[in-house]
Design a protein around this motif. Structure first.
Motif, PDB file in Angstrom:
ATOM      1  N   ILE A 293      -0.472  -0.828   9.480  1.00  0.00           N
ATOM      2  CA  ILE A 293      -0.301  -1.444   8.161  1.00  0.00           C
ATOM      3  C   ILE A 293       0.725  -0.675   7.340  1.00  0.00           C
ATOM      4  CG2 ILE A 293      -1.441  -1.954   5.979  1.00  0.00           C
ATOM      5  CD1 ILE A 293      -2.075  -3.864   8.282  1.00  0.00           C
ATOM      6  N   TYR A 294       0.637   0.663   7.374  1.00  0.00           N
ATOM      7  CA  TYR A 294       1.618   1.457   6.637  1.00  0.00           C
ATOM      8  C   TYR A 294       3.022   1.231   7.176  1.00  0.00           C
ATOM      9  CZ  TYR A 294      -1.009   4.409   3.397  1.00  0.00           C
ATOM     10  OH  TYR A 294      -1.739   4.857   2.332  1.00  0.00           O
ATOM     11  N   LEU A 295       3.132   1.135   8.493  1.00  0.00           N
ATOM     12  CA  LEU A 295       4.447   0.918   9.088  1.00  0.00           C
ATOM     13  C   LEU A 295       5.048  -0.400   8.612  1.00  0.00           C
ATOM     14  CD1 LEU A 295       6.679   1.694  11.078  1.00  0.00           C
ATOM     15  CD2 LEU A 295       5.337   0.587  12.885  1.00  0.00           C
ATOM     16  N   LEU A 296       4.260  -1.470   8.646  1.00  0.00           N
ATOM     17  CA  LEU A 296       4.763  -2.769   8.214  1.00  0.00           C
ATOM     18  C   LEU A 296       5.060  -2.781   6.713  1.00  0.00           C
ATOM     19  CD1 LEU A 296       2.433  -5.169  10.242  1.00  0.00           C
ATOM     20  CD2 LEU A 296       4.860  -4.707  10.627  1.00  0.00           C
ATOM     21  N   ALA A 297       4.135  -2.204   5.921  1.00  0.00           N
ATOM     22  CA  ALA A 297       4.344  -2.193   4.478  1.00  0.00           C
ATOM     23  C   ALA A 297       5.574  -1.381   4.098  1.00  0.00           C
ATOM     24  CB  ALA A 297       3.100  -1.633   3.779  1.00  0.00           C
ATOM     25  N   CYS A 298       5.719  -0.210   4.721  1.00  0.00           N
ATOM     26  CA  CYS A 298       6.862   0.656   4.415  1.00  0.00           C
ATOM     27  C   CYS A 298       8.166   0.031   4.877  1.00  0.00           C
ATOM     28  CB  CYS A 298       6.680   2.029   5.063  1.00  0.00           C
ATOM     29  SG  CYS A 298       5.362   3.031   4.323  1.00  0.00           S
ATOM     30  N   LEU A 299       8.141  -0.626   6.023  1.00  0.00           N
ATOM     31  CA  LEU A 299       9.345  -1.283   6.506  1.00  0.00           C
ATOM     32  C   LEU A 299       9.751  -2.412   5.574  1.00  0.00           C
ATOM     33  CD1 LEU A 299      11.475  -1.515   8.745  1.00  0.00           C
ATOM     34  CD2 LEU A 299       9.924  -3.096   9.930  1.00  0.00           C
ATOM     35  N   ASN A 300       8.769  -3.161   5.104  1.00  0.00           N
ATOM     36  CA  ASN A 300       9.048  -4.262   4.176  1.00  0.00           C
ATOM     37  C   ASN A 300       9.688  -3.742   2.894  1.00  0.00           C
ATOM     38  OD1 ASN A 300       9.009  -6.956   3.340  1.00  0.00           O
ATOM     39  ND2 ASN A 300       7.035  -6.704   2.328  1.00  0.00           N
ATOM     40  N   VAL A 301       9.091  -2.672   2.339  1.00  0.00           N
ATOM     41  CA  VAL A 301       9.632  -2.080   1.108  1.00  0.00           C
ATOM     42  C   VAL A 301      11.029  -1.524   1.351  1.00  0.00           C
ATOM     43  CG1 VAL A 301       9.348  -0.212  -0.554  1.00  0.00           C
ATOM     44  CG2 VAL A 301       7.378  -1.584   0.121  1.00  0.00           C
ATOM     45  N   CYS A 302      11.223  -0.862   2.488  1.00  0.00           N
ATOM     46  CA  CYS A 302      12.523  -0.272   2.817  1.00  0.00           C
ATOM     47  C   CYS A 302      13.607  -1.342   2.896  1.00  0.00           C
ATOM     48  CB  CYS A 302      12.422   0.494   4.131  1.00  0.00           C
ATOM     49  SG  CYS A 302      13.925   1.380   4.574  1.00  0.00           S
ATOM     50  N   ILE A 303      13.311  -2.450   3.548  1.00  0.00           N
ATOM     51  CA  ILE A 303      14.278  -3.545   3.656  1.00  0.00           C
ATOM     52  C   ILE A 303      14.660  -4.050   2.267  1.00  0.00           C
ATOM     53  CG2 ILE A 303      14.608  -5.929   4.445  1.00  0.00           C
ATOM     54  CD1 ILE A 303      12.662  -5.216   6.753  1.00  0.00           C
ATOM     55  N   GLY A 304      13.633  -4.253   1.425  1.00  0.00           N
ATOM     56  CA  GLY A 304      13.894  -4.749   0.080  1.00  0.00           C
ATOM     57  C   GLY A 304      14.725  -3.792  -0.748  1.00  0.00           C
ATOM     58  N   LEU A 305      14.436  -2.491  -0.639  1.00  0.00           N
ATOM     59  CA  LEU A 305      15.170  -1.510  -1.438  1.00  0.00           C
ATOM     60  C   LEU A 305      16.613  -1.346  -0.964  1.00  0.00           C
ATOM     61  CD1 LEU A 305      12.457   1.263  -1.954  1.00  0.00           C
ATOM     62  CD2 LEU A 305      13.325  -0.361  -3.649  1.00  0.00           C
ATOM     63  N   ILE A 306      16.820  -1.339   0.351  1.00  0.00           N
ATOM     64  CA  ILE A 306      18.185  -1.263   0.860  1.00  0.00           C
ATOM     65  C   ILE A 306      18.980  -2.472   0.395  1.00  0.00           C
ATOM     66  CG2 ILE A 306      19.596  -1.393   2.956  1.00  0.00           C
ATOM     67  CD1 ILE A 306      17.554   0.344   4.360  1.00  0.00           C
TER      68      ILE A 306
END
Length: 450
Positions: A293-306
């Motif tokens: 869950i952390y991996l998916l959530a962090c990846l989602n946030v990372c994509i949005g921030l980039i």
């Protein structure tokens, strides 16, 4: 006719809840998960006042930021009331802080922290982290080039799943507490409510709110609310929904952290606490689910921030800018900005989550006081606009004090500054009284020049 007019100025309850959940999803990332539990663990028996202060900074200020930006237009317009150059520098600093300097590297570091218990025995952690961060940011960069489909998919899956997981972790901790709260550790042994407030800076949600406000306002306009009063009212209603959800989650995570005081008294980040709690109650399955869950959530946030930061820099300094004078950095396209931010964040993430969180304290100490006074003045922009000198006076004084203090904390922590003698300086709020005095001076100068 009356019914049509009401529909044009007010959202339905279902629409308001939907907008509130959207805003919650935009705010709730890795930092929101890892900070409350660590704060409560360190606060121990003073966890309740510390959590109260944290809620003010982590929920109250961001919601005020959303409303303030909606009232004046954009973050650039809000800061532009001080000076155009200040607006450019300040908003750029916000994007850098919620982007490659802090928040983006933190997504990778947090996700990796959750994977450490699953690493094969004997594998060097440093090598594993380097390999993970390269793969993580390479994938995030590729997906950031066309993020719409994946972001929508992850938003529908990870948001509800993450809430269910939090309910499971918190519920198990309530039913079977891991331990008991301990005596407060420094700095929570002195003025825990204020220290909780200062800990709330690290969510970075106030800074993010200055960029999210316009998006939420546009969503509400798209649902048919176009008048200023209706827009402000609906943003406020969405803020209430967001605040309730965030408050429940924060209090639950704080409870988990507080009860781990006797189990992990030396914990240094909340990711380790949540992993330990899930593993304790659900075994290896709990560790795997938390990591996924952390991996998916962090990846989602990372994509949005980039994507967010790449777009801002391309539009402000690069190929998409309409101002030829802003091309000093060249006509750099969006993809190049996104690649640069991903590469820089990848390198920074390998310093580890603890190092990133430590680095964030002085940077956020510089930006948060400025953001707070801008938001407060934005909420009262009609009164402040009638005395325009208030904007540069208050912001200038607070900027000098907060930046000087941040530089001291980062470079020479033991150095004494004249500002240390100000009231409330010992609890990190030495800028409050000077801001009030500056507002009075700004008002007087405005009247003299009228």
């Amino acid at each position: 006719m009356t019914q049509a007019r009401n529909q044009a100025t007010r959202l339905s309850t279902r629409q308001s809840i939907a907008v509130g959940i959207t805003l919650f999803s935009m705010f709730f990332g890795a930092g929101n998960l890892i900070l409350p539990s660590l704060m409560a663990l360190q606060a121990g028996t003073s966890a309740i006042p510390a959590a109260a202060g944290f809620l003010v900074a982590g929920i109250g200020l961001p919601i005020m930021g959303i409303i303030a930006v909606a009232l004046v237009g954009t973050a650039r317009e809000l800061a532009g009331r001080v000076h155009p150059t200040f607006s450019l520098v300040f908003v750029t600093a916000i994007y850098l802080s919620i982007g490659p300097c802090l928040a983006i590297p933190r997504t990778s570091s947090t996700a990796f922290e959750m994977l450490i218990p699953l690493l094969p025995a004997g594998m060097p952690v440093g090598v594993a982290q380097a390999a993970f961060s390269v793969a993580f940011f390479a994938l995030a960069f590729v997906l950031a080039l066309r993020p719409t489909t994946l972001t929508r998919l992850l938003g529908r899956i990870t948001g509800p799943t993450l809430i269910v997981l939090i309910v499971a972790v918190v519920g198990s901790a309530i039913i079977d507490p891991a331990g008991t709260p301990q005596a407060p550790l420094a700095p929570f042994d002195n003025a825990p409510a204020i220290q909780g407030f200062l800990s709330g800076y690290q969510t970075m949600d106030l800074l993010a709110s200055l960029t999210f406000g316009l998006v939420i306002a546009e969503n509400i306009r798209g649902l048919g609310v176009t008048d200023d009063k209706g827009l402000t009212r609906e943003i406020s209603r969405a803020g209430v929904v967001t605040g309730v959800l965030m408050g429940l989650v924060y209090c639950g995570l704080a409870f988990v952290g507080a009860t781990f005081g006797s189990v992990m008294p030396n914990a240094t980040n909340g990711a380790a606490i949540l992993t330990a709690s899930a593993t304790m109650h659900f075994g290896v399955a709990g560790t795997v689910v938390v990591a996924a869950i952390y991996l998916l959530a962090c990846l989602n946030v990372c994509i949005g921030l980039i994507s967010c930061c790449g777009t801002y820099f391309a539009e402000t300094f690069g190929a998409q800018s309409d101002d030829p004078s802003s091309h000093a950095l060249g006509r750099v396209p969006y993809a190049a900005w996104a690649a640069a931010f991903a590469a820089f964040s990848c390198a920074l993430s390998n310093f580890g989550l603890d190092a990133i969180l430590a680095f964030s304290v002085p940077l956020l100490g510089a930006l948060y006081p400025i953001s707070i006074v801008l938001v407060i003045m934005g909420m009262a922009h009609c009164a402040c606009d009638s005395a325009p000198r208030i904007w540069p006076w208050v912001t200038g004084v607070v900027a000098v004090l907060s930046v000087a203090g941040a530089l001291r904390d980062a470079i020479a922590p033991g150095l004494s500054l004249p500002s240390d003698l100000l009231p409330l300086a010992d609890i990190g709020l030495g800028w409050v009284l000077p801001a009030i005095v500056a507002a009075v001076i700004g008002m007087a100068v405005s009247r003299n020049k009228a």
